[in-house]
Every structure is written in C-alpha cells, then in structure tokens.
Scaffold this active site. Structure first.
Site, PDB file in Angstrom:
ATOM      1  CB  ALA A  34      -0.960   0.000   1.189  1.00  0.00           C
ATOM      2  CG  LEU A  35       4.541   0.512  -1.966  1.00  0.00           C
ATOM      3  CD1 LEU A  35       5.583   0.335  -3.065  1.00  0.00           C
ATOM      4  CD2 LEU A  35       5.174   0.273  -0.599  1.00  0.00           C
ATOM      5  CG  HIS A  39       6.029   2.984   1.592  1.00  0.00           C
ATOM      6  ND1 HIS A  39       4.657   3.042   1.596  1.00  0.00           N
ATOM      7  CD2 HIS A  39       6.372   2.311   2.716  1.00  0.00           C
ATOM      8  CE1 HIS A  39       4.183   2.442   2.666  1.00  0.00           C
ATOM      9  NE2 HIS A  39       5.199   1.986   3.364  1.00  0.00           N
ATOM     10  CD  GLN A  63       4.489  -5.648  11.373  1.00  0.00           C
ATOM     11  OE1 GLN A  63       5.416  -6.215  10.818  1.00  0.00           O
ATOM     12  NE2 GLN A  63       4.404  -4.328  11.401  1.00  0.00           N
ATOM     13  CG  ASP A 153       5.935   3.245  11.726  1.00  0.00           C
ATOM     14  OD1 ASP A 153       4.878   3.157  12.349  1.00  0.00           O
ATOM     15  OD2 ASP A 153       5.989   3.264  10.477  1.00  0.00           O
ATOM     16  CB  SER A 188      -0.130   6.444   7.389  1.00  0.00           C
ATOM     17  OG  SER A 188      -0.601   5.194   7.833  1.00  0.00           O
ATOM     18  NE  ARG A 190      -3.197   0.718  10.706  1.00  0.00           N
ATOM     19  CZ  ARG A 190      -2.104   0.064  11.054  1.00  0.00           C
ATOM     20  NH1 ARG A 190      -0.948   0.675  11.014  1.00  0.00           N
ATOM     21  NH2 ARG A 190      -2.167  -1.193  11.451  1.00  0.00           N
TER      22      ARG A 190
HETATM   23  O1  PAF Z   1       6.853  -0.346   9.019  1.00  0.00           O
HETATM   24  C1  PAF Z   1       6.382  -1.326   8.419  1.00  0.00           C
HETATM   25  O2  PAF Z   1       5.754  -1.212   7.377  1.00  0.00           O
HETATM   26  C2  PAF Z   1       6.557  -2.701   9.011  1.00  0.00           C
HETATM   27  O3  PAF Z   1       6.496  -2.674  10.388  1.00  0.00           O
HETATM   28  C3  PAF Z   1       7.845  -3.409   8.539  1.00  0.00           C
HETATM   29  C4  PAF Z   1       9.084  -2.683   9.005  1.00  0.00           C
HETATM   30  C5  PAF Z   1       7.836  -3.511   7.021  1.00  0.00           C
HETATM   31  C6  PAF Z   1       7.887  -4.830   9.098  1.00  0.00           C
HETATM   32  O4  PAF Z   1       6.806  -5.578   8.697  1.00  0.00           O
END
Ligand code: PAF
Length: 280
Positions: A34-35, A39, A63, A153, A188, A190
């Site tokens: 979802a760039l 990114h 995660q 993050d 983000s 999201r």
């Molecule tokens: O920040 C993220 O998108 C994720 O936490 C990562 C570093 C790709 C690990 O899944």
C-alpha cells in the site's frame, strides 16, 4: 514492472542477488505494501546509496494484534509495482506467509528492554516481537548493507536499532524523515481507509504537535503533555496515548533534555494513526 523483477521465493531472490558482482552493496526498504510517497522517498534515498535496492512487500501477520486490523490492511500489489516502476529499477520481494515462516522458522530471542514496553509496546502487545522477527528474517534472507526506515514509526526505528546493536548485525540502519501531505497529515498506508472528512479531522494530530512546540515556554514536560492532551481532546479523534519522551530511551520525560519527542496514537473512526515530532 518488467518480468523477473518481482520475486516471491527466498531461493529465487537469493539467486538474483548472488548474480550481482560481489562488490555490489544492497539496500533494503521493508514495507507492508500500500505504498505512498513516504515509501517512495525511502526507495529514492536507497537508490542514491546503491543501485541494488530490494523493496520487500509483505503484510506481516505476526505484528498485528487485532485480526480486524490485519484483514483490513490495504493490499494493492499491482499499484505498488506501478509506483515503484515510476521511481526506478528495484528488486521487489513479495513472499507468501509460508515462505517467510517455514515450519523450521525459529523466533529470535532478544531482550528489547524498556523501549519496547511503552507506547506502541504497551498498547499493541506482541507487536514489536512480530516486527523484529520479520525484519531479522529479511536481514537473514537479503544480507543488506543498509536498511531504510521512516521516522513516522519512531519507536519501531528505535527497536530495530536496538536489535541491530544487541545482535551485532552488520546492517546500517538509515532513518528517514516523515513525509507529510501538504495539509501536514503524515503519509501512512492507513490513510487510504480515511474519508475526506476524517482526513481533515486527523489533522488534529499534527496540529497538537505544533501546538505543543509553540507553547513549550517555561512549562515542564508533564505540564506541556497535559496541555497538549486538552488541545487534542477538542478534536474528533479518540486518543490512545500522547506522551513527551526522551528520543533515545522513549521513556516519559520529567525534565527537558536536548532530544525530546512528542508521540501520539489515536483512532480516527476505526483507523489507528500514529505520529511524532521533535520538541524544540
Ligand atoms: O513499518 C512497516 O511497514 C513494518 O512494520 C515493517 C518494518 C515492514 C515490518 O513488517
């Protein structure tokens, strides 16, 4: 994206990397897809360092501490590949869950200390365990010389730096500034789930961080934190935490030091957003 530039298995990726000259350095940009511009900025920075850039696209289930969040996480591989192509020539690694976590996969054992117990660590139990394990697995597969992570993050960056130090890994972690929309909203994946109205409402996050910076004056960190919480709560979002922390230890600050950060996590409807900013 041209055929052959997207690898889905560890074996095919490693054989592609082995085909490069031994002096070629590799930079890794780990993503969950979802760039967005944030990114792409990491990818551009990676391409300034070396020609061999691996972008991993993998929504890591370990995660997520909520099944719904995992299910709703945007997955837009085709568009991601188009965006990457517009930036330059990169190697994409988009593995399956089975490829990343084969039956003989062993979790790393590492004490992340107090930095992983506050904020995200406190509200998302198991989150950082999942992050360090997946990032470590990428490091094992790719053996990058560099890995780039966004400061949005901020705690994740600190946790990964800690893992690298603790495990004496030879990769260099490169932090990159948060990329924001013109409005100030941090980019983000999201954000794709926000309506236009919610995007406006979400601005209370960056406005609160700016407000804190403008109103520091003679206040103690705790007084400023309380003032910022009052300001934030005038908006529409539901605050999960707001803290003013030491940028290195990530513990709440009682007295100012030279490196402090305001960190916020909040719900905008169903969507959980985080952001942070230096306090000057
Ligand atoms: O920040 C993220 O998108 C994720 O936490 C990562 C570093 C790709 C690990 O899944």
């Amino acid at each position: 994206m041209k055929d052959g530039a997207v690898f889905t298995t560890v074996e095919s990726l490693q054989s592609r990397l082995k085909s490069s000259s031994s002096s070629t350095e590799t930079a890794l940009v780990p993503t969950m897809g979802a760039l967005h511009d944030g990114h792409l900025d990491l990818v551009r920075k990676a391409l300034e360092i070396t020609d061999q850039v691996v972008v991993s696209i993998f929504v890591n289930p370990t995660q997520f501490n909520s099944k719904e969040d995992l299910e709703n996480y945007p997955r837009t591989l085709e568009n991601d590949l188009k965006l990457l192509e517009s930036v330059g020539k990169v190697i994409v690694f988009a593995p399956t869950v089975e490829e990343m976590y084969p039956p003989d996969f062993e979790k790393i054992k590492i004490d992340l200390g107090d930095i992983a117990n506050v904020m995200e660590g406190k509200f998302r139990p198991g989150h950082f365990e999942g992050v360090v394990n997946v990032v470590h697995r990428f490091f094992q597969i790719i053996s990058p010389n560099y890995a780039l992570f966004g400061e949005k993050d901020f705690q994740q960056l600190a946790v990964i730096q800690r893992m690298v130090e603790e495990m004496r890994l030879s990769v260099q972690i490169i932090p990159c500034q948060t990329i924001r929309e013109v409005s100030g909203l941090a980019r983000s994946s999201r954000n794709q789930r926000l309506t236009e109205l919610q995007k406006e409402q979400a601005l209370v996050i960056v406005e609160t961080m700016n407000y804190a910076n403008q109103n520091k004056g003679e206040l103690t960190p705790i007084e400023l934190k309380n003032l910022a919480i009052d300001y934030f709560n005038q908006g529409e979002l539901e605050l999960e935490y707001l803290d003013i922390v030491d940028a290195k230890t990530l513990q709440s600050l009682n007295e100012w030091n030279s490196d402090s950060r305001i960190c916020i996590a909040a719900y905008c409807g169903e969507v959980r957003l985080i952001d942070n900013m230096e306090i000057n």
